[in-house]
Design a protein around this motif. Sequence first.
Motif, short mmCIF file in Angstrom:
data_model
loop_
_atom_site.label_atom_id
_atom_site.label_comp_id
_atom_site.label_asym_id
_atom_site.label_seq_id
_atom_site.Cartn_x
_atom_site.Cartn_y
_atom_site.Cartn_z
N ARG A 1 5.09 13.66 10.06
CA ARG A 1 3.64 13.74 9.86
C ARG A 1 3.18 12.37 9.35
O ARG A 1 3.96 11.43 9.25
N TRP A 2 1.93 12.25 9.00
CA TRP A 2 1.38 10.98 8.54
C TRP A 2 0.36 11.22 7.44
O TRP A 2 -0.10 12.32 7.22
N GLN A 3 0.06 10.13 6.76
CA GLN A 3 -0.94 10.16 5.69
C GLN A 3 -1.91 9.03 5.93
O GLN A 3 -1.50 7.88 6.09
N ILE A 4 -3.18 9.36 5.94
CA ILE A 4 -4.22 8.33 6.10
C ILE A 4 -4.67 7.91 4.71
O ILE A 4 -4.98 8.75 3.86
N VAL A 5 -4.68 6.60 4.49
CA VAL A 5 -5.03 6.03 3.18
C VAL A 5 -6.16 5.03 3.38
O VAL A 5 -6.15 4.25 4.34
N THR A 6 -7.14 5.04 2.47
CA THR A 6 -8.17 4.01 2.46
C THR A 6 -8.08 3.34 1.09
O THR A 6 -8.57 3.89 0.09
N PRO A 7 -7.41 2.16 1.02
CA PRO A 7 -7.25 1.48 -0.27
C PRO A 7 -8.58 1.10 -0.90
O PRO A 7 -9.56 0.86 -0.19
N ASP A 8 -8.59 1.09 -2.23
CA ASP A 8 -9.80 0.66 -2.95
C ASP A 8 -10.06 -0.80 -2.70
O ASP A 8 -9.17 -1.57 -2.38
N THR B 1 0.84 -1.20 0.00
CA THR B 1 0.00 0.00 0.00
C THR B 1 0.87 1.25 0.00
O THR B 1 0.61 2.20 -0.73
N THR B 2 1.93 1.23 0.80
CA THR B 2 2.83 2.37 0.87
C THR B 2 3.49 2.62 -0.49
O THR B 2 3.58 3.76 -0.94
N GLU B 3 3.92 1.56 -1.16
CA GLU B 3 4.56 1.68 -2.47
C GLU B 3 3.60 2.24 -3.52
O GLU B 3 4.00 2.99 -4.40
N ALA B 4 2.32 1.87 -3.42
CA ALA B 4 1.33 2.27 -4.42
C ALA B 4 0.74 3.66 -4.16
O ALA B 4 -0.07 4.14 -4.94
N THR B 5 1.16 4.31 -3.08
CA THR B 5 0.59 5.59 -2.69
C THR B 5 1.54 6.74 -2.99
O THR B 5 2.73 6.64 -2.73
N THR B 6 1.00 7.82 -3.55
CA THR B 6 1.76 9.06 -3.69
C THR B 6 1.78 9.70 -2.31
O THR B 6 0.72 10.05 -1.77
N LEU B 7 2.97 9.84 -1.75
CA LEU B 7 3.08 10.29 -0.36
C LEU B 7 2.90 11.80 -0.23
O LEU B 7 3.57 12.58 -0.89
N ARG B 8 1.98 12.17 0.65
CA ARG B 8 1.79 13.57 1.03
C ARG B 8 1.02 13.57 2.35
O ARG B 8 0.12 12.76 2.56
N ALA B 9 1.37 14.48 3.20
CA ALA B 9 0.77 14.53 4.53
C ALA B 9 -0.72 14.82 4.42
O ALA B 9 -1.16 15.62 3.59
N THR B 10 -1.50 14.15 5.26
CA THR B 10 -2.93 14.40 5.33
C THR B 10 -3.16 15.81 5.86
O THR B 10 -2.58 16.18 6.88
N GLN B 11 -3.97 16.59 5.18
CA GLN B 11 -4.28 17.96 5.59
C GLN B 11 -5.67 18.04 6.23
O GLN B 11 -5.89 18.84 7.14
N VAL B 12 -6.62 17.23 5.71
CA VAL B 12 -7.99 17.20 6.22
C VAL B 12 -8.30 15.74 6.56
O VAL B 12 -8.01 14.84 5.77
N LEU B 13 -8.86 15.51 7.74
CA LEU B 13 -9.14 14.14 8.18
C LEU B 13 -10.22 13.54 7.28
O LEU B 13 -11.36 14.00 7.27
N PRO B 14 -9.85 12.47 6.51
CA PRO B 14 -10.79 11.87 5.56
C PRO B 14 -11.72 10.88 6.25
O PRO B 14 -11.49 10.50 7.41
N ILE C 1 0.41 5.98 6.97
CA ILE C 1 1.81 5.93 6.58
C ILE C 1 2.52 7.06 7.31
O ILE C 1 2.12 8.22 7.21
N ARG C 2 3.56 6.73 8.07
CA ARG C 2 4.36 7.75 8.75
C ARG C 2 5.37 8.29 7.75
O ARG C 2 6.11 7.52 7.15
N LEU C 3 5.37 9.59 7.55
CA LEU C 3 6.28 10.22 6.60
C LEU C 3 7.59 10.60 7.29
O LEU C 3 7.64 10.71 8.51
#
Length: 157
Positions: A149-156, A121-134, A143-145
Amino acid sequence: MKYSTKTAIAACLFTVACAPLQLYYKEGETVARMDRDETRCEVTALRQVPTDIRTRYIPPQYQHYKVCHGTGYCSWHRRLISPGRHESYDANLPLRARVTEQCMADKGYVRTKIKRCDAATTEATTLRATQVLPPVSEKSCAIRLKSGRWQIVTPDT
């Protein structure tokens, strides 16, 4: 078995790296606002429940063991497992944490744990810090950057 300092540090970092992300969550809120609200609640809690530093003595711990010689003579010995030590702690820390959590709940936040993303999942994600809680679901991960900071991802699906 003895461990080197490097091994101990690596084990701690590995444990932290694999630990789930814990945060106050309110869907649609900005991370900056959540951080400000959390800081305000922590300051308020510190004013309401000030630190109470106490010191306690932890006595040494010993292990008893038996040594027998070829002559049939046995004797008991003891081995120091943990030396005695003084330890300081804040007796009000648990109460202050509850006051902070209540303050954040009053602002609409819920304390949440989000699992760490796997390598794929980390490899398939364009990394950028979460700005708004999704919106989050059971599939969501974090993903800890390198920035901390961190990025919240919800895979398809």
